[in-house]
Write a protein that holds these residues in place. Sequence first.
Motif, short mmCIF file in Angstrom:
data_model
loop_
_atom_site.label_atom_id
_atom_site.label_comp_id
_atom_site.label_asym_id
_atom_site.label_seq_id
_atom_site.Cartn_x
_atom_site.Cartn_y
_atom_site.Cartn_z
N VAL A 127 23.52 19.01 42.97
CA VAL A 127 23.50 19.94 42.21
C VAL A 127 23.07 19.60 41.14
O VAL A 127 23.91 18.42 40.32
N SER A 128 22.65 19.94 39.85
CA SER A 128 22.25 20.16 38.69
C SER A 128 23.00 20.61 37.28
O SER A 128 24.05 20.67 37.78
N GLY A 129 22.83 19.38 36.08
CA GLY A 129 23.76 19.58 35.38
C GLY A 129 24.05 21.08 35.16
O GLY A 129 24.95 21.29 34.83
N GLU A 130 23.21 21.55 35.23
CA GLU A 130 23.10 23.08 34.30
C GLU A 130 23.49 24.30 35.57
O GLU A 130 24.18 24.77 35.17
N ASP A 131 23.16 23.84 36.52
CA ASP A 131 24.25 24.79 37.87
C ASP A 131 25.36 24.30 37.92
O ASP A 131 26.81 25.36 38.01
N MET A 132 25.71 23.28 37.40
CA MET A 132 26.97 22.61 36.91
C MET A 132 28.17 23.43 35.76
O MET A 132 29.24 24.22 36.10
N ARG A 133 27.53 23.71 34.90
CA ARG A 133 27.72 23.85 33.59
C ARG A 133 27.74 26.02 34.00
O ARG A 133 29.42 26.63 33.84
N ARG A 134 26.69 26.10 34.84
CA ARG A 134 27.09 27.72 34.86
C ARG A 134 27.89 27.72 36.00
O ARG A 134 29.05 28.81 36.15
N ALA A 135 28.27 27.44 36.82
CA ALA A 135 29.61 27.49 37.76
C ALA A 135 31.50 27.20 36.87
O ALA A 135 31.75 27.77 37.08
N LEU A 136 30.90 26.20 36.52
CA LEU A 136 31.97 26.55 35.30
C LEU A 136 32.67 27.72 34.27
O LEU A 136 33.86 28.28 34.08
N GLU A 137 31.66 28.39 33.78
CA GLU A 137 31.83 29.58 33.18
C GLU A 137 31.87 30.27 34.33
O GLU A 137 32.70 31.80 33.39
N GLU A 138 31.30 30.72 35.09
CA GLU A 138 32.04 31.30 36.33
C GLU A 138 33.20 31.36 36.33
O GLU A 138 34.12 32.18 36.44
N ARG A 139 33.82 30.41 36.71
CA ARG A 139 35.07 29.94 37.24
C ARG A 139 36.08 30.46 36.04
O ARG A 139 37.06 31.15 36.01
N LEU A 140 35.96 29.93 34.83
CA LEU A 140 36.62 30.74 33.72
C LEU A 140 36.60 31.89 32.93
O LEU A 140 37.77 32.42 32.79
N ASP A 141 35.34 32.76 33.52
CA ASP A 141 35.25 34.04 33.10
C ASP A 141 36.41 34.76 33.72
O ASP A 141 36.89 35.67 33.72
N ALA A 142 36.16 33.94 35.27
CA ALA A 142 37.35 34.97 35.79
C ALA A 142 39.07 34.25 35.90
O ALA A 142 39.79 35.36 36.03
N ARG A 143 39.28 33.43 35.20
CA ARG A 143 40.49 32.75 35.22
C ARG A 143 40.82 33.57 33.92
O ARG A 143 41.86 34.57 34.39
N VAL A 144 39.47 33.93 32.95
CA VAL A 144 39.70 35.21 32.00
C VAL A 144 40.83 36.41 32.47
O VAL A 144 41.56 37.37 32.01
N GLY A 145 39.46 36.88 33.04
CA GLY A 145 40.06 38.44 34.10
C GLY A 145 41.13 38.71 34.80
O GLY A 145 41.53 39.54 34.99
N ASP A 146 41.79 37.02 35.48
CA ASP A 146 42.82 37.30 36.20
C ASP A 146 43.89 37.43 34.88
O ASP A 146 45.23 38.53 35.20
N GLU A 147 43.93 36.72 33.56
CA GLU A 147 45.20 36.88 32.94
C GLU A 147 45.16 38.18 32.30
O GLU A 147 45.95 38.16 32.07
N THR A 148 44.51 38.99 32.04
CA THR A 148 44.13 40.94 32.00
C THR A 148 44.59 41.64 32.87
O THR A 148 45.48 41.82 32.24
N GLU A 149 44.47 40.71 33.04
CA GLU A 149 44.52 41.97 34.49
C GLU A 149 46.10 41.70 35.05
O GLU A 149 47.16 42.49 34.79
N ILE A 150 46.89 40.30 34.68
CA ILE A 150 48.47 40.24 35.06
C ILE A 150 49.48 40.84 33.28
O ILE A 150 50.35 41.57 33.50
N GLU A 151 48.90 40.72 32.50
CA GLU A 151 48.89 40.96 30.68
C GLU A 151 49.39 42.52 30.99
O GLU A 151 50.82 43.79 30.32
N ALA A 152 48.20 43.56 31.98
CA ALA A 152 47.75 44.76 31.67
C ALA A 152 49.42 45.17 32.75
O ALA A 152 49.73 46.32 32.57
#
Length: 66
Positions: free
Chosen positions: A40-65
């Motif tokens: 895996v390239s460093g860029e692929d790892m960065r994208r995967a991390l961003e996707e995981r962070l975005d998914a986590r933020v989405g889960d937190e907003t669902e819990i707050e709602a």
Amino acid sequence: MRRLRPLTEAECYARCYGAWDPTVKIVRLEPRRPRFPANVSGEDMRRALEERLDARVGDETEIEAA
């Protein structure tokens, strides 16, 4: 100035620090183990991390709602 031969570590130490001190030892290190090629390239790892962070933020907003 041209050197006729490379200096040993002991000769370099003697030139820099003077007389040899018996408390100083030259230690031979084992060669490094070969690294495994990364699939895996460093860029692929960065994208995967961003996707995981975005998914986590989405889960937190669902819990707050709820």
